[in-house]
Design a protein around this motif. Structure first.
Motif, mmCIF file in Angstrom:
data_model
loop_
_atom_site.group_PDB
_atom_site.id
_atom_site.type_symbol
_atom_site.label_atom_id
_atom_site.label_comp_id
_atom_site.label_asym_id
_atom_site.label_seq_id
_atom_site.Cartn_x
_atom_site.Cartn_y
_atom_site.Cartn_z
ATOM 1 N N GLY A 83 7.686 -8.671 -3.860
ATOM 2 C CA GLY A 83 7.434 -7.723 -4.931
ATOM 3 C C GLY A 83 7.439 -6.274 -4.499
ATOM 4 N N ASN A 84 7.673 -5.391 -5.472
ATOM 5 C CA ASN A 84 7.628 -3.952 -5.245
ATOM 6 C C ASN A 84 7.339 -3.285 -6.571
ATOM 7 O OD1 ASN A 84 10.406 -2.726 -6.411
ATOM 8 N ND2 ASN A 84 10.803 -4.760 -5.533
ATOM 9 N N ALA A 85 6.826 -2.066 -6.514
ATOM 10 C CA ALA A 85 6.469 -1.382 -7.760
ATOM 11 C C ALA A 85 6.389 0.126 -7.554
ATOM 12 C CB ALA A 85 5.134 -1.897 -8.288
ATOM 13 N N PRO A 136 4.613 10.762 -6.527
ATOM 14 C CA PRO A 136 4.994 9.358 -6.732
ATOM 15 C C PRO A 136 5.322 8.667 -5.416
ATOM 16 C CG PRO A 136 6.134 10.799 -8.285
ATOM 17 C CD PRO A 136 5.488 11.690 -7.268
ATOM 18 N N THR A 137 5.153 7.353 -5.407
ATOM 19 C CA THR A 137 5.516 6.560 -4.229
ATOM 20 C C THR A 137 5.947 5.177 -4.706
ATOM 21 O OG1 THR A 137 4.823 5.897 -2.000
ATOM 22 C CG2 THR A 137 3.204 5.627 -3.774
ATOM 23 N N TRP A 138 6.313 4.340 -3.754
ATOM 24 C CA TRP A 138 6.746 2.983 -4.076
ATOM 25 C C TRP A 138 6.024 2.017 -3.143
ATOM 26 C CZ3 TRP A 138 10.661 3.094 -7.878
ATOM 27 C CH2 TRP A 138 11.002 1.833 -8.387
ATOM 28 N N ASN A 139 5.395 1.020 -3.706
ATOM 29 C CA ASN A 139 4.667 0.036 -2.912
ATOM 30 C C ASN A 139 5.421 -1.278 -2.839
ATOM 31 O OD1 ASN A 139 2.650 1.823 -2.353
ATOM 32 N ND2 ASN A 139 1.155 0.953 -3.759
ATOM 33 N N TYR A 140 5.182 -2.023 -1.761
ATOM 34 C CA TYR A 140 5.899 -3.291 -1.573
ATOM 35 C C TYR A 140 5.249 -4.108 -0.459
ATOM 36 C CZ TYR A 140 7.936 -0.245 2.018
ATOM 37 O OH TYR A 140 8.105 0.645 3.042
ATOM 38 N N GLU A 194 2.488 -5.818 -14.209
ATOM 39 C CA GLU A 194 2.967 -5.935 -12.838
ATOM 40 C C GLU A 194 1.818 -6.480 -11.972
ATOM 41 O OE1 GLU A 194 4.659 -6.554 -9.907
ATOM 42 O OE2 GLU A 194 6.126 -5.400 -11.035
ATOM 43 N N HIS A 195 1.608 -7.801 -12.058
ATOM 44 C CA HIS A 195 0.448 -8.404 -11.402
ATOM 45 C C HIS A 195 0.637 -8.609 -9.901
ATOM 46 C CE1 HIS A 195 -1.722 -9.180 -15.154
ATOM 47 N NE2 HIS A 195 -0.541 -9.471 -15.678
ATOM 48 N N ASN A 196 1.867 -8.781 -9.470
ATOM 49 C CA ASN A 196 2.101 -9.084 -8.063
ATOM 50 C C ASN A 196 1.542 -7.995 -7.144
ATOM 51 O OD1 ASN A 196 3.140 -9.809 -5.533
ATOM 52 N ND2 ASN A 196 5.054 -10.524 -6.381
ATOM 53 N N ILE A 197 2.080 -6.796 -7.246
ATOM 54 C CA ILE A 197 1.614 -5.695 -6.404
ATOM 55 C C ILE A 197 0.242 -5.204 -6.875
ATOM 56 C CG2 ILE A 197 2.086 -3.326 -5.644
ATOM 57 C CD1 ILE A 197 3.802 -5.434 -4.302
ATOM 58 N N GLY A 198 -0.020 -5.248 -8.182
ATOM 59 C CA GLY A 198 -1.332 -4.825 -8.687
ATOM 60 C C GLY A 198 -2.452 -5.644 -8.086
#
Length: 210
Positions: A81-83, A101-105, A196-200
């Motif tokens: 996952g990523n968000a 802003p950034t991107w998590n994964y 967006e439950h995966n990364i959350g």
């Protein structure tokens, strides 16, 4: 892979869990024609070797068969996952405005030595194992034995087995750990509200350990 300490994950059990939960990996190789990537479902044997063994199968028409040599070093990338993360979700923004802003994964990189195996019994065993695992959640799981024996044998003759003994295993779980638990909870909660439950969920869980 750039790996700041606060994003690194080295616990074998945690990395194995990510792989088994997200088994569709990107196999990166480098042969005479240069870099190549093949996207394949992998099966992990966690208790074989020091870090585990990955297995997959591919068509004999795949150039990979001729591009890599026995025991070449390869890399397999798994992602869970990523968000996108908006600065408006981070409570610290209200205090300082020093957020962007950034991107998590969550990713795992598995390096190892590749073996190409043409034994039909080994290929059949892997295909049966993959089928059993991924059919398990079905109301009426399909089994290889349901198909005509000759048909299955014909298909198995067209594929080969890939086996990779993992020699290096590392994970990068980028979840805003460098911003602190408060911001992680803020952004994690916002992601879950958007579905967006995966990364959350991963951010909320990681925030508990800071």
């Amino acid at each position: 892979m750039y790996l700041p300490t606060h994003f690194s994950e080295h616990k074998k059990e945690v990395l194995h869990t990510l792989i088994t939960g997200n088994p569709f990996g990107a196999l990166v190789t480098h042969g005479p024609a240069g870099l190549d990537v093949n996207h394949l479902p992998f099966e992990l044997e966690p208790n074989t070797g020091a870090l585990g063994v990955l297995s997959a199968h591919a068509s004999k028409n795949n150039p990979l068969l001729n591009e890599v040599k026995h025991l070449d070093e390869v890399l397999v990338v798994f992602q869970a996952g990523n968000a996108y993360i908006s600065p408006t979700w981070l409570p610290s923004k209200k205090d300082t405005e020093r957020q962007v802003p950034t991107w998590n994964y969550k990713v795992v990189h598995a390096k190892g030595r590749i073996k190409l195996i043409h034994d039909e019994a080994h290929v059949r065993k892997l295909v049966a194992k993959l089928t059993k695992r991924h059919e398990a959640s079905m109301e009426r799981p399909w089994k290889i034995s349901y198909a005509p024996k000759g048909y299955i044998s014909e298909l198995l003759e067209r594929i080969f087995l890939i086996e990779i003994e993992i020699t290096d295993l590392v994970g990068k779980f980028k979840l805003n750990q460098d911003d602190g638990a408060k911001d992680m909870v803020g952004a994690g909660t916002a992601l879950k509200e958007l579905g967006e439950h995966n990364i959350g969920d991963a951010m909320l869980e990681a925030a508990k350990n800071l």
